[in-house]
Design a protein around this motif. Sequence first.
Motif, PDB file in Angstrom:
ATOM      1  N   ILE A 175       0.843  -1.200   0.000  1.00 49.48           N
ATOM      2  CA  ILE A 175       0.000   0.000   0.000  1.00 49.48           C
ATOM      3  C   ILE A 175       0.878   1.249   0.000  1.00 49.48           C
ATOM      4  CG2 ILE A 175      -1.665   1.359   1.332  1.00 49.48           C
ATOM      5  CD1 ILE A 175      -2.862  -1.373   2.251  1.00 49.48           C
ATOM      6  N   CYS A 176       1.894   1.270   0.850  1.00 51.29           N
ATOM      7  CA  CYS A 176       2.775   2.439   0.920  1.00 51.29           C
ATOM      8  C   CYS A 176       3.544   2.632  -0.380  1.00 51.29           C
ATOM      9  CB  CYS A 176       3.709   2.317   2.119  1.00 51.29           C
ATOM     10  SG  CYS A 176       2.813   2.438   3.685  1.00 51.29           S
ATOM     11  N   THR A 177       3.982   1.543  -1.003  1.00 56.13           N
ATOM     12  CA  THR A 177       4.643   1.630  -2.309  1.00 56.13           C
ATOM     13  C   THR A 177       3.667   2.166  -3.352  1.00 56.13           C
ATOM     14  OG1 THR A 177       6.122  -0.187  -1.761  1.00 56.13           O
ATOM     15  CG2 THR A 177       5.843   0.297  -4.083  1.00 56.13           C
ATOM     16  N   GLY A 178       2.428   1.698  -3.317  1.00 57.13           N
ATOM     17  CA  GLY A 178       1.402   2.200  -4.238  1.00 57.13           C
ATOM     18  C   GLY A 178       1.123   3.677  -4.027  1.00 57.13           C
ATOM     19  N   LEU A 179       1.141   4.116  -2.774  1.00 55.38           N
ATOM     20  CA  LEU A 179       0.923   5.538  -2.487  1.00 55.38           C
ATOM     21  C   LEU A 179       2.080   6.388  -2.997  1.00 55.38           C
ATOM     22  CD1 LEU A 179      -0.645   5.292   1.063  1.00 55.38           C
ATOM     23  CD2 LEU A 179      -1.770   6.140  -1.014  1.00 55.38           C
ATOM     24  N   ASN A 180       3.300   5.854  -2.935  1.00 55.59           N
ATOM     25  CA  ASN A 180       4.437   6.576  -3.511  1.00 55.59           C
ATOM     26  C   ASN A 180       4.249   6.754  -5.010  1.00 55.59           C
ATOM     27  OD1 ASN A 180       5.917   7.055  -1.199  1.00 55.59           O
ATOM     28  ND2 ASN A 180       7.117   5.188  -1.386  1.00 55.59           N
ATOM     29  N   GLY A 181       3.809   5.701  -5.695  1.00 57.69           N
ATOM     30  CA  GLY A 181       3.548   5.787  -7.126  1.00 57.69           C
ATOM     31  C   GLY A 181       2.429   6.764  -7.440  1.00 57.69           C
ATOM     32  N   TYR A 182       1.391   6.746  -6.642  1.00 58.67           N
ATOM     33  CA  TYR A 182       0.264   7.664  -6.801  1.00 58.67           C
ATOM     34  C   TYR A 182       0.753   9.101  -6.688  1.00 58.67           C
ATOM     35  CZ  TYR A 182      -4.504   9.459  -6.013  1.00 58.67           C
ATOM     36  OH  TYR A 182      -5.701  10.128  -6.098  1.00 58.67           O
ATOM     37  N   ARG A 183       1.570   9.349  -5.662  1.00 62.07           N
ATOM     38  CA  ARG A 183       2.105  10.703  -5.426  1.00 62.07           C
ATOM     39  C   ARG A 183       3.009  11.142  -6.577  1.00 62.07           C
ATOM     40  NH1 ARG A 183       6.337  12.622  -0.953  1.00 62.07           N
ATOM     41  NH2 ARG A 183       5.980  14.838  -1.152  1.00 62.07           N
ATOM     42  N   THR A 184       3.839  10.241  -7.060  1.00 57.44           N
ATOM     43  CA  THR A 184       4.719  10.560  -8.186  1.00 57.44           C
ATOM     44  C   THR A 184       3.906  10.902  -9.427  1.00 57.44           C
ATOM     45  OG1 THR A 184       6.472   9.148  -7.335  1.00 57.44           O
ATOM     46  CG2 THR A 184       6.541   9.646  -9.684  1.00 57.44           C
ATOM     47  N   LYS A 185       2.870  10.127  -9.682  1.00 58.07           N
ATOM     48  CA  LYS A 185       2.047  10.316 -10.884  1.00 58.07           C
ATOM     49  C   LYS A 185       1.164  11.567 -10.796  1.00 58.07           C
ATOM     50  CE  LYS A 185      -1.418   7.962 -13.681  1.00 58.07           C
ATOM     51  NZ  LYS A 185      -2.265   6.786 -13.806  1.00 58.07           N
ATOM     52  N   LEU A 186       0.562  11.787  -9.621  1.00 59.32           N
ATOM     53  CA  LEU A 186      -0.430  12.865  -9.498  1.00 59.32           C
ATOM     54  C   LEU A 186       0.048  14.065  -8.685  1.00 59.32           C
ATOM     55  CD1 LEU A 186      -3.562  10.599  -9.037  1.00 59.32           C
ATOM     56  CD2 LEU A 186      -2.813  11.761 -11.105  1.00 59.32           C
ATOM     57  N   GLY A 187       1.247  13.994  -8.117  1.00 54.26           N
ATOM     58  CA  GLY A 187       1.803  15.142  -7.414  1.00 54.26           C
ATOM     59  C   GLY A 187       1.429  15.277  -5.957  1.00 54.26           C
ATOM     60  N   ALA A 188       0.557  14.424  -5.461  1.00 56.21           N
ATOM     61  CA  ALA A 188       0.148  14.484  -4.059  1.00 56.21           C
ATOM     62  C   ALA A 188      -0.448  13.143  -3.655  1.00 56.21           C
ATOM     63  CB  ALA A 188      -0.894  15.585  -3.853  1.00 56.21           C
ATOM     64  N   LEU A 189      -0.480  12.913  -2.351  1.00 54.01           N
ATOM     65  CA  LEU A 189      -1.153  11.717  -1.854  1.00 54.01           C
ATOM     66  C   LEU A 189      -2.659  11.899  -2.009  1.00 54.01           C
ATOM     67  CD1 LEU A 189       0.885  11.122   1.423  1.00 54.01           C
ATOM     68  CD2 LEU A 189       0.991   9.773  -0.675  1.00 54.01           C
ATOM     69  N   PRO A 190      -3.409  10.815  -2.154  1.00 57.86           N
ATOM     70  CA  PRO A 190      -4.865  10.946  -2.248  1.00 57.86           C
ATOM     71  C   PRO A 190      -5.451  11.451  -0.933  1.00 57.86           C
ATOM     72  CG  PRO A 190      -4.260   8.634  -2.062  1.00 57.86           C
ATOM     73  CD  PRO A 190      -2.984   9.408  -2.193  1.00 57.86           C
ATOM     74  N   GLU A 191      -6.548  12.151  -1.029  1.00 58.96           N
ATOM     75  CA  GLU A 191      -7.236  12.648   0.171  1.00 58.96           C
ATOM     76  C   GLU A 191      -7.928  11.523   0.926  1.00 58.96           C
ATOM     77  OE1 GLU A 191      -7.266  15.706   1.603  1.00 58.96           O
ATOM     78  OE2 GLU A 191      -5.685  16.114   0.153  1.00 58.96           O
ATOM     79  N   SER A 192      -8.252  10.436   0.225  1.00 60.59           N
ATOM     80  CA  SER A 192      -8.933   9.307   0.853  1.00 60.59           C
ATOM     81  C   SER A 192      -8.629   8.038   0.065  1.00 60.59           C
ATOM     82  CB  SER A 192     -10.443   9.546   0.894  1.00 60.59           C
ATOM     83  OG  SER A 192     -10.944   9.640  -0.430  1.00 60.59           O
ATOM     84  N   LEU A 193      -8.867   6.912   0.692  1.00 58.08           N
ATOM     85  CA  LEU A 193      -8.755   5.613   0.037  1.00 58.08           C
ATOM     86  C   LEU A 193     -10.058   4.860   0.229  1.00 58.08           C
ATOM     87  CD1 LEU A 193      -5.213   4.397   1.191  1.00 58.08           C
ATOM     88  CD2 LEU A 193      -5.828   5.355  -1.037  1.00 58.08           C
TER      89      LEU A 193
END
Length: 109
Positions: free
Chosen positions: A28-46
């Motif tokens: 999950i944390c690795t996926g969040l790093n990818g999300y942040r890299t792609k979209l510029g920020a962590l998601p507000e919710s999951l």
Amino acid sequence: MVPSVPDATTVDPAYQLQANLVVTAYKICTGLNGYRTKLGALPESLTVSDDGRISGPGGTLSVVLPAYMRISYVPNAPDGTAYVTVADSESGMAMSCVKSGEQGWIANN
């Protein structure tokens, strides 16, 4: 007896749940790093779909949460950190990751 999840090492049955939680939290944390890299920020919710896939508003993480686990996600704690906790629904055993500033996710169980 809990079977191992994909990518988790099969260990003594007494420790398999813990191994599964560690691997799932890491993914999950690795996926969040990818999300942040792609979209510029962590998601507000999951959210977790019926099939266990975890998604944020901008996309789906490549993680499937086993049915017996639940997650807690705090993207913007007052101290500026982000928290992910993966827990076993029955026993409450949990594994957490913390992200502070530009540092990577750090295990905090």
